[in-house]
Design a protein around this motif. Structure first.
Motif, short mmCIF file in Angstrom:
data_model
loop_
_atom_site.label_atom_id
_atom_site.label_comp_id
_atom_site.label_asym_id
_atom_site.label_seq_id
_atom_site.Cartn_x
_atom_site.Cartn_y
_atom_site.Cartn_z
N THR A 165 0.63 -1.15 0.33
CA THR A 165 0.40 -0.16 0.00
C THR A 165 0.81 1.29 0.38
O THR A 165 0.81 2.21 -0.77
CB THR A 165 -0.94 -0.13 1.29
N ASN A 179 1.73 4.69 -3.04
CA ASN A 179 1.34 5.82 -3.34
C ASN A 179 2.43 6.71 -3.73
O ASN A 179 3.03 6.82 -3.87
CB ASN A 179 1.42 6.06 -2.02
N GLY A 216 -0.92 13.13 3.37
CA GLY A 216 -2.28 12.22 2.89
C GLY A 216 -0.93 10.08 2.92
O GLY A 216 -2.17 9.24 2.96
N SER A 225 -1.99 9.74 6.93
CA SER A 225 -3.96 8.91 7.24
C SER A 225 -4.00 7.57 6.76
O SER A 225 -4.86 6.73 7.40
CB SER A 225 -4.67 10.43 6.82
N GLN A 226 -3.46 8.10 5.65
CA GLN A 226 -3.67 6.84 4.57
C GLN A 226 -2.74 5.12 6.16
O GLN A 226 -3.54 4.42 5.95
CB GLN A 226 -2.65 6.11 3.25
N LEU A 232 -4.11 1.60 8.24
CA LEU A 232 -4.32 -0.01 7.67
C LEU A 232 -3.44 -1.04 9.14
O LEU A 232 -3.28 -0.67 9.88
CB LEU A 232 -2.24 0.13 7.32
#
Length: 300
Positions: A87, A91, A143, A146-147, A151
């Motif tokens: 993930t 990004n 970003g 926060s991502q 998780l």
């Protein structure tokens, strides 16, 4: 040319007090303007160095440590770790992702705290492994943070912006405060130059009227006044350049740079850039108000 130089020298002698006042005002205002330029470059150097080193650290769940996306204090599984890496690498703001294992983290922990009583607080089993994320643009980190926080298998996400942003907020406030003060002084210098040249032209209004009657051009009449202003402005600029160079060398290069080596300090390159801008501003600040004042108050 001889007449122009003679009139310029005569004007400087007749208005010696006002000329000295203009020189001092230009000296102070341009010195502060140069200091503001140096402060701006210094903030950019510090910001560039620290922001370039900023990494987002994604700490993974370990046994018996609650928080984040951990489930009942269980350690992150290998499947979760693979998913987190995938993930993060997908990004668009991420440049590289580095996995720091428990062994590597524990080795670094032992090195840092080798002489501290807390050296034995953590073991290789209880210390957290993590992903260290290098960003393409360190200022666009929200970003990624926060991502990563959402998780599964992530216990906490840490980045240095929480500590550095308040620091740069104060540095930028100091920088813009200096710029604002120098701008006010430059406006004061421009007004003083305009008033000085207007008074000089007014005192010679009869001579100028005769010159106009005999067919003297506007440039022929205006040039001595512009030279008076330019000479005073350049003297103030030279004094300001010396002040800036002496301050940069004595305060920053000789003392600050040698006592605090963890910070990238300004050098002669940045100092010469500031001095160049000071000279440019001095020329504009000398000629423009003088030209406007003379054209406005004299019918030439």
């Amino acid at each position: 040319m001889r007449h122009t130089l003679r009139e310029t020298w005569s004007g400087l002698r007749r208005n010696a007090t006002m000329t000295v006042a203009v020189i001092v005002t230009m000296w102070v205002s341009l010195s502060l303007f140069g200091a503001a330029l140096l402060a701006t470059q210094q903030v950019d150097l510090i910001k560039g160095k620290w922001y370039d080193k900023i990494e987002v650290s994604v700490f993974l769940c370990v046994k018996d440590v609650p928080g984040g996306q951990c489930v009942d204090g269980q350690a992150a599984t290998q499947a979760q770790k693979d998913s987190i890496r995938k993930t993060l690498e997908a990004n668009p703001q991420v440049q590289t992702v580095y996995y720091e294992s428990k062994h590597d983290a524990y080795t670094e922990y032992q090195r840092i705290y080798k002489d501290s009583p807390v050296k034995d607080v953590l073991t290789e089993e209880t210390i957290q492994d993590s992903f260290r994320v290098k960003l393409k643009n360190p200022e666009q980190y929200q970003g990624v943070v926060s991502q990563a926080q959402g998780l599964p298998g992530v216990q906490a996400v840490v980045d240095l912006h929480t500590a550095l942003d308040p620091l740069f907020l104060w540095l930028n406030a100091l920088k813009w405060g200096t710029v604002g003060m120098s701008a006010l002084l430059l406006v004061a210098a421009a007004l003083q130059i305009g008033n000085t040249i207007r008074m000089a032209a007014f005192s010679r209004r009869r001579e100028l009227g005769i010159m106009r009657l005999v067919g003297a051009s506007n440039a022929y009449i205006l040039t001595p006044f512009l030279l008076e202003s330019l000479i005073a402005g350049l003297i103030g600029a030279v004094l300001a350049a010396g002040t800036i160079a002496a301050g940069a060398y004595g305060i920053v290069m000789k003392h600050a740079a040698t006592s605090i080596t963890t910070i990238v300090w300004i050098g002669w390159h940045q100092t010469w850039i500031a001095i160049a801008w000071v000279l440019v501003v001095a020329v504009v600040l000398s000629l423009l108000p003088a030209y406007v004042a003379t054209k406005r108050y004299l019918k030439v």
